[in-house]
Write a protein that holds these residues in place. Structure first.
Motif, mmCIF file in Angstrom:
data_model
loop_
_atom_site.group_PDB
_atom_site.id
_atom_site.type_symbol
_atom_site.label_atom_id
_atom_site.label_comp_id
_atom_site.label_asym_id
_atom_site.label_seq_id
_atom_site.Cartn_x
_atom_site.Cartn_y
_atom_site.Cartn_z
ATOM 1 N N MET A 530 2.651 -5.530 3.811
ATOM 2 C CA MET A 530 2.804 -4.686 2.623
ATOM 3 C C MET A 530 4.249 -4.272 2.363
ATOM 4 S SD MET A 530 1.047 -1.291 4.308
ATOM 5 C CE MET A 530 1.235 -0.242 2.886
ATOM 6 N N PHE A 531 5.119 -4.422 3.388
ATOM 7 C CA PHE A 531 6.517 -4.051 3.217
ATOM 8 C C PHE A 531 7.408 -5.269 2.967
ATOM 9 C CE2 PHE A 531 4.690 -1.012 6.371
ATOM 10 C CZ PHE A 531 4.582 0.057 5.508
ATOM 11 N N GLY A 532 6.769 -6.462 2.883
ATOM 12 C CA GLY A 532 7.531 -7.679 2.640
ATOM 13 C C GLY A 532 8.056 -8.332 3.901
ATOM 14 N N SER A 533 7.584 -7.902 5.064
ATOM 15 C CA SER A 533 8.043 -8.469 6.331
ATOM 16 C C SER A 533 7.241 -9.724 6.651
ATOM 17 C CB SER A 533 7.880 -7.443 7.461
ATOM 18 O OG SER A 533 8.290 -7.982 8.684
ATOM 19 N N ALA A 534 7.938 -10.865 6.816
ATOM 20 C CA ALA A 534 7.276 -12.150 7.067
ATOM 21 C C ALA A 534 7.249 -12.446 8.566
ATOM 22 C CB ALA A 534 7.978 -13.264 6.317
ATOM 23 N N LYS A 535 6.089 -12.971 9.039
ATOM 24 C CA LYS A 535 5.937 -13.310 10.455
ATOM 25 C C LYS A 535 5.257 -14.676 10.572
ATOM 26 C CE LYS A 535 7.173 -9.302 12.439
ATOM 27 N NZ LYS A 535 7.800 -8.713 11.238
ATOM 28 N N TYR A 536 5.752 -15.488 11.524
ATOM 29 C CA TYR A 536 5.116 -16.768 11.816
ATOM 30 C C TYR A 536 4.013 -16.551 12.849
ATOM 31 C CZ TYR A 536 4.397 -21.434 13.757
ATOM 32 O OH TYR A 536 3.823 -22.595 14.195
ATOM 33 N N HIS A 546 -3.957 -5.936 2.963
ATOM 34 C CA HIS A 546 -2.554 -5.751 2.590
ATOM 35 C C HIS A 546 -1.680 -6.905 3.084
ATOM 36 C CE1 HIS A 546 -2.638 -1.816 0.729
ATOM 37 N NE2 HIS A 546 -3.442 -1.397 1.671
ATOM 38 N N ILE A 547 -2.314 -7.888 3.711
ATOM 39 C CA ILE A 547 -1.557 -9.006 4.279
ATOM 40 C C ILE A 547 -1.729 -10.250 3.401
ATOM 41 C CG2 ILE A 547 -1.331 -10.550 6.252
ATOM 42 C CD1 ILE A 547 -0.370 -7.709 6.789
ATOM 43 N N ALA A 548 -0.591 -10.832 2.970
ATOM 44 C CA ALA A 548 -0.620 -12.102 2.240
ATOM 45 C C ALA A 548 -0.442 -13.232 3.245
ATOM 46 C CB ALA A 548 0.493 -12.144 1.204
ATOM 47 N N ASN A 573 13.422 -6.972 1.290
ATOM 48 C CA ASN A 573 14.690 -6.558 0.692
ATOM 49 C C ASN A 573 14.733 -5.080 0.323
ATOM 50 O OD1 ASN A 573 12.899 -6.473 -1.410
ATOM 51 N ND2 ASN A 573 13.691 -8.319 -2.414
ATOM 52 N N GLY A 574 13.803 -4.281 0.858
ATOM 53 C CA GLY A 574 13.772 -2.853 0.559
ATOM 54 C C GLY A 574 13.052 -2.491 -0.712
ATOM 55 N N GLN A 575 12.574 -3.504 -1.424
ATOM 56 C CA GLN A 575 11.887 -3.243 -2.693
ATOM 57 C C GLN A 575 10.467 -2.727 -2.482
ATOM 58 O OE1 GLN A 575 11.618 -6.727 -5.151
ATOM 59 N NE2 GLN A 575 10.248 -5.786 -6.642
ATOM 60 N N PHE A 576 9.892 -3.072 -1.317
ATOM 61 C CA PHE A 576 8.489 -2.742 -1.085
ATOM 62 C C PHE A 576 8.362 -1.646 -0.028
ATOM 63 C CE2 PHE A 576 8.782 -7.210 -2.327
ATOM 64 C CZ PHE A 576 8.028 -7.169 -3.491
ATOM 65 N N ASP A 577 7.448 -0.682 -0.298
ATOM 66 C CA ASP A 577 7.202 0.424 0.632
ATOM 67 C C ASP A 577 5.795 0.943 0.394
ATOM 68 O OD1 ASP A 577 7.327 1.894 -1.737
ATOM 69 O OD2 ASP A 577 9.404 2.518 -1.378
ATOM 70 N N ARG A 580 5.058 1.039 -3.356
ATOM 71 C CA ARG A 580 4.959 -0.266 -4.021
ATOM 72 C C ARG A 580 4.773 -1.325 -2.944
ATOM 73 N NH1 ARG A 580 4.191 -4.831 -5.496
ATOM 74 N NH2 ARG A 580 5.320 -5.943 -7.153
ATOM 75 N N ASN A 581 3.519 -1.714 -2.707
ATOM 76 C CA ASN A 581 3.195 -2.673 -1.663
ATOM 77 C C ASN A 581 3.458 -4.105 -2.108
ATOM 78 O OD1 ASN A 581 0.211 -0.873 -0.538
ATOM 79 N ND2 ASN A 581 2.372 -0.421 -0.267
ATOM 80 N N PHE A 582 3.668 -4.983 -1.131
ATOM 81 C CA PHE A 582 3.769 -6.421 -1.359
ATOM 82 C C PHE A 582 2.365 -6.999 -1.319
ATOM 83 C CE2 PHE A 582 4.316 -10.848 -0.421
ATOM 84 C CZ PHE A 582 5.537 -11.213 -0.993
ATOM 85 N N TYR A 583 1.960 -7.707 -2.379
ATOM 86 C CA TYR A 583 0.613 -8.257 -2.456
ATOM 87 C C TYR A 583 0.658 -9.783 -2.477
ATOM 88 C CZ TYR A 583 -0.910 -3.527 -3.675
ATOM 89 O OH TYR A 583 -1.175 -2.195 -3.655
#
Length: 635
Positions: A530-536, A546-548, A573-577, A580-583
């Motif tokens: 939800m914060f835009g953090s990507a993980k492999y 909340h996870i894409a 990039n700090g845009q999501f918190d 404003r979640n990342f979907y």
């Protein structure tokens, strides 16, 4: 209406609509005419119906007069009987109560219903902040626990010195009636015993008039109006005698249950000292603020132990009164009229995990869920107090401890099982592992910084990177539409082996390991939280909503790792918190920069770059491991 008038009007309306089969017809909405005629006002009609009901229930005359006198001023007030737009305020309220509540209390009441009703009415009374902890209802399942711990049966005489809405007495009455039905087979004898239980074997005291009326209503709703509920100060105005009926006789109490006002002396232990001091035999179970057993009531506790035995100390869940009070409570169990000896064993039980999950959501239909054998756990506590550790089943030996207290101390009632503080091999192993992990990660970080700063990168990799041509790609065009998991609240999760991804950097966002039937995402895919953090992810996993999930299953592993870094660079990039979640839709539209070859992503180059960086990391790790081996070989 004043706060008290509101309570009295609800109580009056409910009593008037109960009726007695074949004797007193329940009051109906159409019976109220909103007439101004003397003797025929709505309030007077309700009052007459209440009088008829109480008379038919054979209440003692003094008790009946007290109830009528308390309700009469409200029911006959000019304000409630004033006619506006063709009807009185009293009739409007009466109709509302019948419409919204009648279907519940007319089909047979339960303590759950009355508990919710009285919690609501408590909220009307507007107690000051320092009194909030003094008027908290005991949950019905806790009331039942206290009654069982006090060993209540059909022959018990039970009293409560701060009865509130009489929830503890209702629980005691139910337990006594159940026990009577279990042991008495003659219908006539059972009927006589039930009448005796209601009229002679229960006694409660409540000093606040409005709450006293709630106690009366509670007992009436639960099928009894004859018990001895007294509007008296139990500490100053009570001499131990019946309030109604046998008013010259002492109440032969053999069981004491209590949830006292914590603002009273000794956090409420003053009630315990007085009640136990008026008993000849029996048992007591009280729920009280924990500080009363750890220093806030030492003088009371010492005096109590001079005459009575502490059998058990039970630590209750911290959220037991969620939404009403926020105090740590304990249940203390006593044997009456037997001085506590220094060698007496006390059973200390940590019941913090009682099997219930509680929430405080106003719009929730259920704020209490049995998530781990709660009913069985409560019964187990009763058995543990009675018979000891052989009854351990759901609770563990860490939650049950048999110890001693000093009768002359008074502040050592809240003990826990002693913890063995001697370090073990596992402790040493963990400490060393943690230390090495930090040192290894520090080394890798320093090496990476040195390599970047000094340009010490292997020549093949350096050559490749200098010739990279970058191009912007839309994520959905590369890997199709992203998907997401499904919300799974923590209280609904079943323990298992499947990693469940939520959000955050701790443990790579894996918050739990579950056994629920959820969508399983395959390994070699990428998640964006939800914060835009990507993980492999190189393992199968579940994910919440909340996870894409980016579907890179068919991509080379090292190339997928490269893509993960590219996604993280664009999305984190700090845009999501929290605001404003990342979907998943954000993932589909995300643009990332990748090496390209003839207009397409150069996955071969990406895989090579990641492979070479891995070699650098592994080389640093091997070098460091060799250094460690040399150091530890000298120890």
């Amino acid at each position: 209406m004043s706060e008290n008038d509101r309570v009295y009007l609800v109580a009056s309306s409910i009593i008037a609509t109960l009726g007695v089969p074949g004797k007193v017809k329940p009051l109906e909405k159409e019976d109220l005419k909103s007439s101004p005629e003397s003797g025929e006002t709505d309030g007077e009609i309700v009052l007459r119906k209440i009088k008829a009901f109480l008379t038919e229930k054979a209440l003692p005359e003094t008790k009946k007069e007290l109830i009528i006198r308390t309700l009469q001023n409200t029911l006959t007030s000019d304000n409630l009987n004033k006619i506006t737009a063709g009807e009185t305020q009293l009739k409007r309220v009466f109709n509302k109560i019948v419409d919204d509540l009648g279907r519940y209390y007319k089909i047979g009441l339960t303590t759950d219903f009355t508990g919710k009703l009285f919690n609501e009415m408590y909220g009307w009374l507007g107690f000051s902040q320092d009194k909030l902890n003094d008027v908290v209802l005991t949950p019905s399942y806790v009331a039942k626990l206290l009654v069982k711990l006090a060993r209540v049966d059909r022959n018990s005489y039970v009293w409560d010195f701060a009865t509130g809405s009489a929830g503890l007495l209702v629980a005691a009455m139910n337990e006594m009636l159940i026990d009577a039905k279990k042991h008495i087979t003659s219908p006539d004898e059972l009927a006589r015993k039930e009448a005796t239980i209601r009229a002679e074997q229960l006694l409660g005291l409540e000093v606040l008039p409005s709450i006293y009326m709630l106690a009366i209503l509670n007992m009436i709703l639960m099928g009894d109006g004859s018990s001895n509920i007294l509007n008296k100060d139990s500490l100053h105005d009570f001499d131990g005698k019946y309030g109604f009926g046998k008013i010259t006789e002492k109440f032969p109490a053999s069981a004491f249950v209590l949830n006292p006002p914590y603002s009273a002396a000794g956090n409420g232990m003053i009630f315990v000292e007085k009640a136990l001091g008026m008993m000849d035999k029996g048992y007591a179970a009280i729920i009280i603020q924990g500080s009363s057993g750890s220093g806030k009531a030492t003088d009371y506790n010492r005096r109590i132990l001079e005459k009575h035995t502490l059998l058990a100390s039970i630590k209750m869940p911290i959220d037991l009164f969620i939404g009403k009070s926020n105090v740590q409570t304990y249940v203390y169990v006593f044997r009456v009229n037997e001085p506590h000896q220094a060698d007496d064993t006390v059973k200390f039980i940590d019941f913090s995990n009682d099997g219930y999950t509680r929430t405080n959501r106003k719009k929730a239909s259920i704020n209490l869920k049995d998530t781990s054998h709660a009913k069985e756990r409560y019964e187990e506590v009763v058995q543990l107090v009675r018979f000891g550790k052989d009854k351990l089943n759901y609770l563990t030996e860490k939650e049950y401890y048999e110890g001693k207290i000093d009768p002359k101390n008074g502040a050592d009632w809240n003990q826990a099982a002693p913890i063995d503080t001697r370090p073990t091999f596992e402790d040493f192993n963990k400490t060393i592992t943690d230390s090495l992990s930090w040192e290894v990660s520090s080394l890798i970080k320093r090496q990476a910084e040195d390599e970047n700063r000094l340009g010490k990168i292997t020549s093949p990799l350096k050559q490749k990177l200098s010739n990279v041509h970058w191009r912007s790609f839309i994520l959905k065009d590369l890997f199709g539409k992203s998907t997401r998991g499904k919300r799974l609240k923590s209280e609904d999760r079943v323990p298992g082996s499947l990693p469940f991804v939520t959000a955050g950097e701790t443990d790579e966002g894996v918050s739990d390991f579950i056994g629920n039937n959820v969508t399983v995402f395959s390994k070699n895919t990428i998640t964006i939280d939800m914060f835009g953090s990507a993980k492999y992810r190189n393992y199968n996993y579940g994910a919440d909503d909340h996870i894409a999930v980016v579907h890179t299953e068919n991509l080379n592993k090292n190339a997928a790792i490269f893509v993960t870094s590219a996604i993280h660079k664009s999305s984190h990039n700090g845009q999501f918190d929290y605001g404003r979640n990342f979907y998943a839709k954000d993932a589909d539209a995300l643009r990332i920069l990748l090496p390209e070859k003839e207009g397409q992503p150069d996955y071969e180059l990406m895989a090579f770059i990641v492979s070479e960086v891995k070699k650098l990391v592994i080389k640093g790790l091997v070098d460091y491991t060799n250094k460690l081996l040399k150091i530890y070989s000298t120890l």
